[in-house]
Scaffold this motif. Structure first.
Motif, PDB file in Angstrom:
ATOM      1  N   TYR A  82      11.145   5.508   2.265  1.00  0.00           N
ATOM      2  CA  TYR A  82      11.667   6.809   2.689  1.00  0.00           C
ATOM      3  C   TYR A  82      12.473   6.666   3.988  1.00  0.00           C
ATOM      4  O   TYR A  82      13.554   7.243   4.122  1.00  0.00           O
ATOM      5  N   SER A  90       0.850  -1.182   0.000  1.00  0.00           N
ATOM      6  CA  SER A  90       0.000   0.000   0.000  1.00  0.00           C
ATOM      7  C   SER A  90       0.893   1.241   0.000  1.00  0.00           C
ATOM      8  O   SER A  90       2.111   1.127   0.142  1.00  0.00           O
ATOM      9  N   PRO A  91       0.307   2.418  -0.137  1.00  0.00           N
ATOM     10  CA  PRO A  91       1.123   3.639  -0.134  1.00  0.00           C
ATOM     11  C   PRO A  91       1.972   3.810   1.120  1.00  0.00           C
ATOM     12  O   PRO A  91       3.020   4.443   1.071  1.00  0.00           O
ATOM     13  N   ILE A  92       1.572   3.231   2.227  1.00  0.00           N
ATOM     14  CA  ILE A  92       2.360   3.366   3.457  1.00  0.00           C
ATOM     15  C   ILE A  92       3.734   2.723   3.300  1.00  0.00           C
ATOM     16  O   ILE A  92       4.699   3.123   3.951  1.00  0.00           O
ATOM     17  N   HIS A  93       3.852   1.752   2.396  1.00  0.00           N
ATOM     18  CA  HIS A  93       5.152   1.124   2.168  1.00  0.00           C
ATOM     19  C   HIS A  93       6.132   2.095   1.503  1.00  0.00           C
ATOM     20  O   HIS A  93       7.346   1.923   1.622  1.00  0.00           O
ATOM     21  N   LEU A  94       5.617   3.110   0.820  1.00  0.00           N
ATOM     22  CA  LEU A  94       6.497   4.156   0.281  1.00  0.00           C
ATOM     23  C   LEU A  94       7.183   4.894   1.427  1.00  0.00           C
ATOM     24  O   LEU A  94       8.339   5.296   1.324  1.00  0.00           O
TER      25      LEU A  94
END
Length: 163
Positions: free
Chosen positions: A79, A71-75
């Motif tokens: 980081y 999901s986007p949280i893995h981006l």
């Protein structure tokens, strides 16, 4: 507060929480404490290690399965890994301004923002902390917001004293 949702969670989530909780506490201490001391350097290494463990463990958590389990949280986890390396590199170069910016971003982004989203109803930490209580969510979110503002103000005050 009830711990059953966390105790029943997969191992990756338990590792993730076991790393991020002390990282949140230690990170706040480091942001508010005296910089450049041997203790700061040692605790900073421990904090970055906890942050890397937190980020790496997140790649084994697929609760928000959007794209092939991620999901986007893995981006944010990517980081955290990149910024951890940048924080170390900046500290070794004695680039204190860059180091300070990087670790502040790591703390507020990697712990503050991501931590806030874990409190969404239906997520494990939301269930652990709120467990059906009506007023507790408001108190917890208010306390987190007040804490983050306090850390930010303390940092600004400390930065002005260095100038």
């Amino acid at each position: 507060m009830m711990l059953e949702p966390l105790l029943d969670a997969p191992l990756a989530i338990k590792i993730h929480v076991a790393a991020v909780v002390p990282a949140a506490i230690l990170g706040a201490y480091l942001l508010m404490g005296r910089k450049g001391t041997p203790a700061h350097r040692l605790l900073g290494k421990i904090w970055l290690t906890l942050m890397v463990i937190t980020a790496l463990s997140s790649f084994f958590i697929h609760a928000l399965n959007m794209v092939y389990g991620f999901s986007p949280i893995h981006l944010l986890s990517i980081y955290v890994l990149v910024a951890s390396w940048q924080a170390i590199a900046a500290a070794r170069r004695h680039d204190i301004v860059r180091h300070r910016r990087t670790v502040t971003g790591l703390y507020f982004g990697g712990i503050g923002i991501a931590g806030f989203f874990t409190l969404i109803p239906g997520r494990i930490m939301g269930k652990v902390i709120f467990s059906g209580d009506e007023i507790l969510p408001i108190v917890v979110v208010g306390a987190i917001a007040a804490f983050l503002v306090r850390v930010a103000l303390t940092r600004k005050r400390a930065a002005r004293q260095l100038i």
